[in-house]
Write a protein that holds these residues in place. Structure first.
Motif, short mmCIF file in Angstrom:
data_model
loop_
_atom_site.label_atom_id
_atom_site.label_comp_id
_atom_site.label_asym_id
_atom_site.label_seq_id
_atom_site.Cartn_x
_atom_site.Cartn_y
_atom_site.Cartn_z
N LEU A 66 44.78 38.38 54.23
CA LEU A 66 44.76 36.95 54.50
C LEU A 66 43.39 36.51 55.02
CD1 LEU A 66 46.68 34.36 54.77
CD2 LEU A 66 46.69 34.92 57.21
N THR A 67 43.00 35.29 54.66
CA THR A 67 41.77 34.70 55.20
C THR A 67 41.96 33.19 55.39
OG1 THR A 67 40.60 33.86 53.21
CG2 THR A 67 40.52 36.24 53.60
N ARG A 68 41.09 32.61 56.17
CA ARG A 68 40.95 31.16 56.16
C ARG A 68 39.97 30.80 55.05
NH1 ARG A 68 38.89 31.12 62.24
NH2 ARG A 68 37.81 32.86 61.23
N ALA A 69 39.79 29.52 54.80
CA ALA A 69 38.82 29.08 53.79
C ALA A 69 37.43 29.12 54.40
CB ALA A 69 39.18 27.68 53.30
N VAL A 70 37.04 30.33 54.79
CA VAL A 70 35.76 30.57 55.48
C VAL A 70 35.09 31.76 54.79
CG1 VAL A 70 34.70 31.27 57.66
CG2 VAL A 70 36.66 29.70 57.67
N ARG A 112 44.33 41.74 46.39
CA ARG A 112 44.48 40.28 46.32
C ARG A 112 43.94 39.67 47.61
NH1 ARG A 112 50.30 37.43 45.41
NH2 ARG A 112 49.96 38.35 43.35
N ILE A 113 43.17 38.61 47.47
CA ILE A 113 42.73 37.83 48.62
C ILE A 113 43.58 36.58 48.70
CG2 ILE A 113 40.84 36.47 49.61
CD1 ILE A 113 38.89 38.54 48.52
N HIS A 114 44.10 36.32 49.89
CA HIS A 114 44.97 35.17 50.13
C HIS A 114 44.23 34.21 51.04
CE1 HIS A 114 49.26 33.82 51.62
NE2 HIS A 114 48.67 32.90 50.85
N THR A 115 43.73 33.14 50.46
CA THR A 115 42.92 32.19 51.23
C THR A 115 43.52 30.79 51.14
OG1 THR A 115 40.65 31.46 51.67
CG2 THR A 115 41.33 31.55 49.36
N GLY A 116 43.16 29.93 52.08
CA GLY A 116 43.69 28.58 51.98
C GLY A 116 43.33 27.71 53.17
N ILE A 117 43.95 26.53 53.21
CA ILE A 117 43.61 25.54 54.21
C ILE A 117 44.78 24.55 54.34
CG2 ILE A 117 42.52 23.92 52.58
CD1 ILE A 117 40.29 23.56 54.73
N GLY A 118 44.87 23.88 55.49
CA GLY A 118 45.93 22.91 55.71
C GLY A 118 45.76 21.67 54.86
N PHE A 153 46.07 31.06 46.73
CA PHE A 153 45.69 29.94 47.60
C PHE A 153 46.91 29.41 48.32
CE2 PHE A 153 45.38 25.40 48.47
CZ PHE A 153 44.21 25.35 49.22
N TYR A 154 46.80 29.24 49.65
CA TYR A 154 47.91 28.63 50.40
C TYR A 154 47.51 27.23 50.85
CZ TYR A 154 45.36 30.07 54.68
OH TYR A 154 44.41 30.27 55.67
N ALA A 155 48.42 26.28 50.62
CA ALA A 155 48.25 24.91 51.10
C ALA A 155 49.08 24.80 52.38
CB ALA A 155 48.74 23.92 50.05
N GLU A 156 48.47 25.14 53.51
CA GLU A 156 49.22 25.20 54.76
C GLU A 156 49.87 23.85 55.08
OE1 GLU A 156 48.83 26.88 59.33
OE2 GLU A 156 47.00 26.45 58.19
N ASP A 157 51.12 23.92 55.52
CA ASP A 157 51.94 22.75 55.83
C ASP A 157 52.21 21.92 54.57
OD1 ASP A 157 53.53 21.42 57.64
OD2 ASP A 157 51.95 20.09 58.36
N ALA A 158 52.32 22.61 53.44
CA ALA A 158 52.66 21.91 52.19
C ALA A 158 54.00 21.20 52.29
CB ALA A 158 52.68 22.91 51.03
#
Length: 386
Positions: free
Chosen positions: A74-78, A96-102, A139-144
């Motif tokens: 897991l990562t942040r979009a950083v 796999r890299i799992h990245t994303g942002i709210g 990609f995760y869309a946090e609080d989707a």
């Protein structure tokens, strides 16, 4: 991959380990990771590599022993998060890299103090950078769950164009109702260009007790990955429970969806995670709780003894439990007493059972549960030999 297969993404070692007091050392993580691989999970989210040297090391060591499952970090979009994750995953057979942002209005305004357009730009940059290290980028869309559907569709379309292979639609706060979450997945399937070339993923939290229901609603509406944890452990009230969604799909074949999980390992895996994390499993927990296949009501016991399916929709052996438990209490009837007596060596006639049952009720009124030792004592008082 068959369009009817639902991938199981296990985040016990990442989201599950975020529970206060459940910290695992590297050795424990390796033990659990090996079991998850054997269990048949498609993706193991091994950790958040940039968060600490210990987590980086654990992810690296896990990649060295896993040969079947995809290993995810897991990562942040950083940029630095992504670079560190790529380094931790360098030995993985399937990284796999799992990245994303709210993406919700709350996150955009209060967490990031930015604009919707800037969020999309940051997400695209993160996906493209992650793509320079690995082919498989989620990609995760946090609080989707609380994100406006039209804006969420714009976000997803931009991430698909940037190269994302999986789109994670988290109900981060566990707020959605199943109909709402299912409709959100359906909306994305129908309104995002290129959506059929990627996998939609459900990541649901259990704040309102709806994580499992929301995940099932998601896959019924077109998602093909469920993110979950053993025993449903995770932040706050927990995550979707792996054992629950797997058995729901198995017990409802008309949904025409399946997983590759070896369900006979579920109970032992639950115990392994519970023991290593020191996280008690509530007795009435679905599938793996100690009472999941236990019967103490006389009416239920009689029905199960005559035909297990009367009160059990799952064969205990399917999840690795040896057999149903007939628990003797003051609510138990003659059939249950005769059944348990036979188990410990006594074949009772009807007259003997009538006499013994009266004494049994005296025991049962004094104790929460009548155990095998008590049965022997009762039989001895009537001079009944095994």
């Amino acid at each position: 991959m068959s369009d009817n297969k639902v991938q199981i993404f296990d985040t016990t070692l990442r989201d599950g380990e975020q529970v206060p007091g459940c910290k695992l050392n590297t050795e424990q993580k390796l033990i659990i990771a090996e079991r998850l691989d054997l269990l048949g999970v498609d993706v193991i989210e091994a950790g958040f590599p940039v968060s600490s040297p210990g987590d980086f090391n654990s992810v690296t060591e896990i990649t060295k022993i896993i040969r079947n499952s995809t290993v995810c970090g897991l990562t942040r979009a950083v940029e630095n998060d992504i670079k560190v994750a790529a380094e931790a995953l360098k030995y993985a057979v399937r990284p796999r890299i799992h990245t994303g942002i709210g993406t919700s209005e709350s996150h955009i305004k209060h967490k990031f103090n930015t604009t919707p357009e800037k969020i999309i730009e940051r997400g695209v940059a993160a996906v493209k950078y992650a793509k320079s290290f690995v082919e498989d980028v989620e990609f995760y869309a946090e609080d989707a769950g609380r994100t406006d559907n039209e804006y969420l569709a714009r976000v997803c379309e931009a991430m698909v164009a940037a190269g994302a292979t999986v789109l994670n639609i988290p109900d981060t706060t566990g707020y959605c109702l199943p109909e709402e979450y299912g409709a959100k997945i359906k909306y994305l399937r129908e309104n995002v260009k290129g959506i059929h070339n990627v996998t939609l993923s459900c990541h649901c939290h259990n704040d309102l007790g709806l994580a499992t229901a929301n995940s099932i609603a998601g896959v019924v509406n077109g998602a093909r990955q469920i993110e979950c944890t053993i025993n449903g452990i995770g932040e706050r009230a927990g995550n979707t429970a792996l054992e629950e969604v797997v058995m729901i799909l198995k017990q409802h074949p008309y949904l025409d969806l399946h997983t590759d999980i070896n369900t006979k390992l579920l109970y032992n895996t639950s115990k392994m995670v519970s023991e290593n994390m020191g996280m008690f499993v509530q007795p009435n927990k679905a599938i793996v709780g100690s009472n999941a296949f236990a019967h103490s009501s006389g009416i239920h016991q009689d029905g199960v003894i005559k035909n297990r399916e009367t009160y059990e929709i799952i064969d205990p052996e399917e999840v690795g439990v040896t057999e149903s438990a007939i628990v003797l209490t003051a609510r138990s009837g003659r059939a249950a007493l005769a059944y348990r007596a036979k188990k410990v060596g006594y074949e009772l006639t009807k007259l003997q059972l009538d006499d013994v049952y009266k004494e049994f009720l005296n025991y049962a009124d004094r104790k929460k549960e009548v155990v095998d030792q008590d049965i022997h004592k009762i039989m001895e008082s009537f001079d009944i030999k095994p």
